[in-house]
Scaffold this active site. Sequence first.
Site, PDB file in Angstrom:
ATOM      1  N   LYS A 168       0.812  -1.218   0.000  1.00  0.00           N
ATOM      2  CA  LYS A 168       0.000   0.000   0.000  1.00  0.00           C
ATOM      3  C   LYS A 168       0.848   1.273   0.000  1.00  0.00           C
ATOM      4  O   LYS A 168       0.458   2.293  -0.539  1.00  0.00           O
ATOM      5  CB  LYS A 168      -0.948   0.013   1.209  1.00  0.00           C
ATOM      6  CG  LYS A 168      -2.111  -0.952   1.056  1.00  0.00           C
ATOM      7  CD  LYS A 168      -3.196  -0.657   2.072  1.00  0.00           C
ATOM      8  CE  LYS A 168      -4.441  -1.485   1.790  1.00  0.00           C
ATOM      9  NZ  LYS A 168      -4.244  -2.930   2.077  1.00  0.00           N
ATOM     10  N   GLU A 194     -10.494   7.464   3.320  1.00  0.00           N
ATOM     11  CA  GLU A 194     -11.425   6.664   4.095  1.00  0.00           C
ATOM     12  C   GLU A 194     -10.782   5.309   4.343  1.00  0.00           C
ATOM     13  O   GLU A 194      -9.907   4.882   3.589  1.00  0.00           O
ATOM     14  CB  GLU A 194     -12.756   6.499   3.361  1.00  0.00           C
ATOM     15  CG  GLU A 194     -12.846   5.314   2.434  1.00  0.00           C
ATOM     16  CD  GLU A 194     -11.914   5.388   1.240  1.00  0.00           C
ATOM     17  OE1 GLU A 194     -11.595   6.515   0.798  1.00  0.00           O
ATOM     18  OE2 GLU A 194     -11.495   4.322   0.759  1.00  0.00           O
ATOM     19  N   SER A 247       1.938  -9.702  -1.114  1.00  0.00           N
ATOM     20  CA  SER A 247       1.575  -8.280  -0.959  1.00  0.00           C
ATOM     21  C   SER A 247       1.874  -7.714   0.426  1.00  0.00           C
ATOM     22  O   SER A 247       2.049  -6.510   0.578  1.00  0.00           O
ATOM     23  CB  SER A 247       0.103  -8.065  -1.301  1.00  0.00           C
ATOM     24  OG  SER A 247      -0.731  -8.909  -0.522  1.00  0.00           O
TER      25      SER A 247
END
Length: 391
Positions: free
Chosen positions: A91, A113, A372
């Site tokens: 991320k 958000e 990931s």
Amino acid sequence: MSGAQTEQKGFYGNFGGSFVPPELQEALNYIEEQFNKYKDDKEFNDEFKYYLKEYVGRENPLTFARNLTAKLGGAKIYLKREDLNHMGAHKVNNVLGQILLAKRMGAKRVIAETGAGQHGVATAMGCAMFNMECVIYMGVEDTKRQALNVFRMEMLGAKVIAVSNGQGRLKEAVDEALNDLIANYKNTFYLLGSAVGPHPYPAMVKHFQSIISEESKRQILEKEGRLPDAVVACVGGGSNAIGAFAHYIDEPSVRLIGVEPDQAATISEGVPAVIHGFKTLTLLDEEGNPRPTFSIAAGLDYPGVGPEHSYLHEIGRAEYYKVSNDEVLDAFQLLCKTEGIIPALESTHAVAYAIKLAPQMKPDDIIIVNLSGRGDKDVQHVYNLLEERSK
Ligand SMILES: *Cc1c(COP(=O)(O)O)cnc(C)c1O
């Protein structure tokens, strides 16, 4: 780099686009204009690469999973180690890219958000690093369930706003963040966490996450002298998968495989619909509303998926499969024991599929699994799930 984008306005075949009220479209047009201005700008890209190296710790390795490969007896498995990034997942690539863009645009505030909190924490980290005011919208129910992530965001200097409208979940948090953007877009940047949302977000997130396949392609050519036969990644909103696929989309010999939880199988079981301002494959209930999903991995718990995945599925360029919770739990333990790597539960979905695929392939075939994220955050949860399963 290749792109499946077929029209200017962010359509991927029939998917994508922007289905929003005119006030919001104005804000999106402004972001698109600025993104287009900087995405090929040398100075901007040099700055992005600088922080990827010095702050995130890239490039990360493409590790040959020797023991897992030997145990399965089939294709060679390589792991792309996004788990070794600062903050422990992919991320951060996207967060850094969008914050650098926000800075160039002269924004003073960043809003986002978050549902489970992972994207909120990554955004708060980036804002601390670049001295930006940070506001995170989170459903009040989610703030209760993810209290530790709320504290993490606050420690990193973010203001967390608990949204109590409606069901107090992610959807309401998205609505509040969008209202904020409409009112403040001249000085505020909305940092979206996955390859979803209206144009230009899916293209922008792909752009920043494509560093994953830019590196893995170079690395596999160095190690093996040829391209992989398959690239496997888990799919929530689809950002790590599109980043892991990007530089292989134009290489027809490389199979692209996305893996979903069987209780949030958006692509395998979804129908085309507009959600959150874009058209994509979506899980709907009988009344046509987004259906509640469930995944043991919080990051995969989303009823929609990035529009480019819907398109790659439709044209048959990428394949999407489901794995069960049991397969994920088994794969988690196997990777821990064979390689000494604790994977995020999200990433473990990709590992679980690779475990099924490798034995069907030849020993000189190559699979790249995009790992990931790391699984330290999930250890307590896995403990509980294994306890439950053994009963
Ligand atoms: C958030 C997250 C995901 C899911 O998001 P995508 O946009 O589908 O990549 C996957 N893995 C990890 C480790 C995550 O934190």
